[in-house]
Motif scaffolding. Structure first.
Motif, PDB file in Angstrom:
ATOM      1  N   GLY A   3       0.817  -1.216   0.000  1.00 18.75           N
ATOM      2  CA  GLY A   3       0.000   0.000   0.000  1.00 18.75           C
ATOM      3  C   GLY A   3       0.845   1.259   0.000  1.00 18.75           C
ATOM      4  N   VAL A   4       1.986   1.235   0.709  1.00 21.80           N
ATOM      5  CA  VAL A   4       2.892   2.384   0.715  1.00 21.80           C
ATOM      6  C   VAL A   4       3.465   2.620  -0.682  1.00 21.80           C
ATOM      7  N   ILE A   5       3.816   1.529  -1.372  1.00 19.87           N
ATOM      8  CA  ILE A   5       4.350   1.644  -2.735  1.00 19.87           C
ATOM      9  C   ILE A   5       3.294   2.217  -3.674  1.00 19.87           C
ATOM     10  N   VAL A   6       2.079   1.691  -3.578  1.00 20.46           N
ATOM     11  CA  VAL A   6       0.977   2.180  -4.426  1.00 20.46           C
ATOM     12  C   VAL A   6       0.695   3.652  -4.131  1.00 20.46           C
ATOM     13  N   PHE A   7       0.745   4.037  -2.847  1.00 20.43           N
ATOM     14  CA  PHE A   7       0.507   5.427  -2.464  1.00 20.43           C
ATOM     15  C   PHE A   7       1.546   6.355  -3.085  1.00 20.43           C
ATOM     16  N   ALA A   8       2.813   5.945  -3.057  1.00 18.80           N
ATOM     17  CA  ALA A   8       3.878   6.771  -3.631  1.00 18.80           C
ATOM     18  C   ALA A   8       3.683   6.953  -5.136  1.00 18.80           C
ATOM     19  N   ILE A   9       3.350   5.850  -5.819  1.00 16.55           N
ATOM     20  CA  ILE A   9       3.167   5.925  -7.276  1.00 16.55           C
ATOM     21  C   ILE A   9       1.910   6.727  -7.622  1.00 16.55           C
ATOM     22  N   SER A  10       0.834   6.566  -6.844  1.00 17.83           N
ATOM     23  CA  SER A  10      -0.410   7.294  -7.113  1.00 17.83           C
ATOM     24  C   SER A  10      -0.227   8.799  -6.925  1.00 17.83           C
ATOM     25  N   ARG A  11       0.581   9.187  -5.942  1.00 18.44           N
ATOM     26  CA  ARG A  11       0.866  10.614  -5.744  1.00 18.44           C
ATOM     27  C   ARG A  11       1.580  11.195  -6.949  1.00 18.44           C
ATOM     28  N   TRP A  12       2.443  10.409  -7.543  1.00 20.60           N
ATOM     29  CA  TRP A  12       3.185  10.849  -8.726  1.00 20.60           C
ATOM     30  C   TRP A  12       2.223  11.098  -9.886  1.00 20.60           C
ATOM     31  N   PHE A  13       1.293  10.137 -10.138  1.00 14.49           N
ATOM     32  CA  PHE A  13       0.365  10.267 -11.251  1.00 14.49           C
ATOM     33  C   PHE A  13      -0.685  11.353 -10.982  1.00 14.49           C
ATOM     34  N   ALA A  14      -1.145  11.438  -9.734  1.00 10.87           N
ATOM     35  CA  ALA A  14      -2.209  12.382  -9.409  1.00 10.87           C
ATOM     36  C   ALA A  14      -1.720  13.818  -9.394  1.00 10.87           C
ATOM     37  N   GLY A  15      -0.517  14.041  -8.856  1.00 10.03           N
ATOM     38  CA  GLY A  15      -0.036  15.409  -8.705  1.00 10.03           C
ATOM     39  C   GLY A  15       0.742  15.945  -9.876  1.00 10.03           C
ATOM     40  N   GLY A  16       1.253  15.027 -10.696  1.00  8.63           N
ATOM     41  CA  GLY A  16       2.046  15.481 -11.827  1.00  8.63           C
ATOM     42  C   GLY A  16       3.431  15.952 -11.433  1.00  8.63           C
ATOM     43  N   TYR A  17       3.809  15.748 -10.178  1.00 11.11           N
ATOM     44  CA  TYR A  17       5.138  16.146  -9.719  1.00 11.11           C
ATOM     45  C   TYR A  17       6.076  14.946  -9.786  1.00 11.11           C
ATOM     46  N   GLY A  18       7.297  15.136  -9.331  1.00  4.93           N
ATOM     47  CA  GLY A  18       8.260  14.061  -9.311  1.00  4.93           C
ATOM     48  C   GLY A  18       7.843  12.953  -8.363  1.00  4.93           C
ATOM     49  N   LEU A  19       8.287  11.776  -8.662  1.00  6.81           N
ATOM     50  CA  LEU A  19       7.975  10.619  -7.830  1.00  6.81           C
ATOM     51  C   LEU A  19       8.536  10.819  -6.423  1.00  6.81           C
ATOM     52  N   PRO A  20       7.689  10.690  -5.362  1.00  8.47           N
ATOM     53  CA  PRO A  20       8.192  10.802  -3.984  1.00  8.47           C
ATOM     54  C   PRO A  20       9.097   9.619  -3.664  1.00  8.47           C
ATOM     55  N   LEU A  21      10.384   9.793  -4.016  1.00  3.33           N
ATOM     56  CA  LEU A  21      11.334   8.686  -3.971  1.00  3.33           C
ATOM     57  C   LEU A  21      11.523   8.135  -2.567  1.00  3.33           C
ATOM     58  N   ASN A  22      11.523   9.021  -1.566  1.00  3.90           N
ATOM     59  CA  ASN A  22      11.750   8.539  -0.199  1.00  3.90           C
ATOM     60  C   ASN A  22      10.643   7.587   0.260  1.00  3.90           C
ATOM     61  N   ILE A  23       9.380   7.931  -0.044  1.00  2.00           N
ATOM     62  CA  ILE A  23       8.250   7.070   0.333  1.00  2.00           C
ATOM     63  C   ILE A  23       8.304   5.756  -0.435  1.00  2.00           C
ATOM     64  N   LEU A  24       8.653   5.841  -1.728  1.00  2.13           N
ATOM     65  CA  LEU A  24       8.731   4.639  -2.554  1.00  2.13           C
ATOM     66  C   LEU A  24       9.815   3.692  -2.034  1.00  2.13           C
ATOM     67  N   LEU A  25      10.982   4.228  -1.701  1.00  3.48           N
ATOM     68  CA  LEU A  25      12.086   3.392  -1.216  1.00  3.48           C
ATOM     69  C   LEU A  25      11.745   2.748   0.130  1.00  3.48           C
ATOM     70  N   ILE A  26      11.080   3.497   1.002  1.00  2.00           N
ATOM     71  CA  ILE A  26      10.660   2.931   2.291  1.00  2.00           C
ATOM     72  C   ILE A  26       9.667   1.789   2.064  1.00  2.00           C
ATOM     73  N   GLY A  27       8.707   2.011   1.152  1.00  2.00           N
ATOM     74  CA  GLY A  27       7.738   0.958   0.841  1.00  2.00           C
ATOM     75  C   GLY A  27       8.398  -0.286   0.278  1.00  2.00           C
ATOM     76  N   LEU A  28       9.365  -0.091  -0.632  1.00  2.00           N
ATOM     77  CA  LEU A  28      10.076  -1.223  -1.223  1.00  2.00           C
ATOM     78  C   LEU A  28      10.889  -1.971  -0.171  1.00  2.00           C
ATOM     79  N   PHE A  29      11.524  -1.218   0.729  1.00  2.00           N
ATOM     80  CA  PHE A  29      12.312  -1.840   1.797  1.00  2.00           C
ATOM     81  C   PHE A  29      11.425  -2.668   2.724  1.00  2.00           C
ATOM     82  N   LEU A  30      10.281  -2.106   3.129  1.00  2.00           N
ATOM     83  CA  LEU A  30       9.361  -2.819   4.014  1.00  2.00           C
ATOM     84  C   LEU A  30       8.785  -4.060   3.315  1.00  2.00           C
TER      85      LEU A  30
END
Length: 286
Positions: A167-194
């Protein structure tokens, strides 16, 4: 890798790379401050474990935090595990209190002190999320093990943690698509690590359960000394041993009542007999 009071302190290779990169980007002070907070957080876990009679093997500094490796010799009860888990966030709260006193006394740079406060609150709150292997996840797992069989506790807490990590990974990717900004890399990496950590630990549940069974020797003496009643488990003569063992609870001692189809008790066996037969059975298969 270094040793302090017999505890091995190790640094992940990527941790060193991140530190070197922070020198180039001019964020070294902020990053070293954050990792110092994490190190003190992990020292809190290690100190609590040592005070409770557990052996601390190492403290590992990872790119996204740290982890204190504690040897489980069968003496880590649910209560002790909760106390060890809470000791980390407690260090963060103590640091916040100290910094607030410094601010009140007008000692130090207010901007830097605010950064320390925010860093401590962020690390404490993040670690209290009910997701393994974070402190909150360990607390939830310890509490569930008081009521549910240990094997069931392991299976479901890790399954839920895998779903939450995804869910953390999906949240990070969804923020990227929804906001049109850069991918929140820190959230994505934490999700991948967990996610990676939980999938790996989920695959290792059989080995952790075997270790749990091997450390059950002292359980009988502990409950006999306190006069606690044994928890009954009803079984039938033809039932395999492993499903019976999966009903064992972490904080209980068990007596297995073997009954026939008419409800007559054929034998009453202590859990050690079942565990011993299980290991003997598997050894003969080898």
């Amino acid at each position: 890798m270094i040793r302090i009071w017999g505890v091995r302190i190790s640094f992940h290779p990527f941790f060193v790379i991140i530190m070197m990169a922070s020198l180039i980007t001019g964020h070294f002070i902020e990053l070293i401050t954050l990792f110092t907070i994490v190190f003190i957080h992990e020292c809190g876990h290690a100190a609590a474990a040592a005070l409770l009679g557990c052996r601390v093997l190492s403290i590992q500094m990872l790119p996204f935090g740290g982890v204190a490796i504690i040897e489980d010799g069968g003496n880590i009860t649910a209560r002790r595990e909760i106390m060890i888990a809470l000791a980390g966030p407690l260090q963060n709260m103590l640091m916040v209190g100290i910094v607030l006193l410094l601010k009140y006394g007008s000692v130090g740079d207010p901007v830097f002190l605010d950064y320390i406060i925010k860093g401590n609150l962020l690390i404490a709150l993040f670690n209290l999320l009910p997701v393994l292997p974070l402190d909150g996840g360990k607390i939830v797992q310890a509490l569930v093990s008081l009521f549910a069989p240990y094997y069931t506790t392991l299976m479901w807490t890790y399954r839920i943690s895998i779903v939450c990590s995804a869910g953390v990974i999906v949240f990070a990717i969804s923020r990227w698509f929804a906001g049109g900004y850069g991918l929140p890399l820190n959230i994505l990496l934490i999700g991948l690590f967990l996610f990676y950590s939980n999938v790996t630990d989920y695959r290792n549940i059989p080995y952790r359960f075997i270790r749990f069974l091997m450390n059950r020797e002292g359980t009988f003496a502990q409950y006999a000394a306190t006069g606690s009643l044994a928890q009954p488990i009803i079984s039938f003569p033809a039932k395999p041993l492993e499903p019976i063992l999966r009903l064992l609870k972490r904080e209980r001692y068990h007596m297995i009542y073997v009954m026939n189809r008419q409800g007559r008790i054929l034998a009453v066996l202590p859990e050690q007999r079942i565990i011993g037969s299980y290991f003997k059975q598997n050894t003969e298969k080898l």
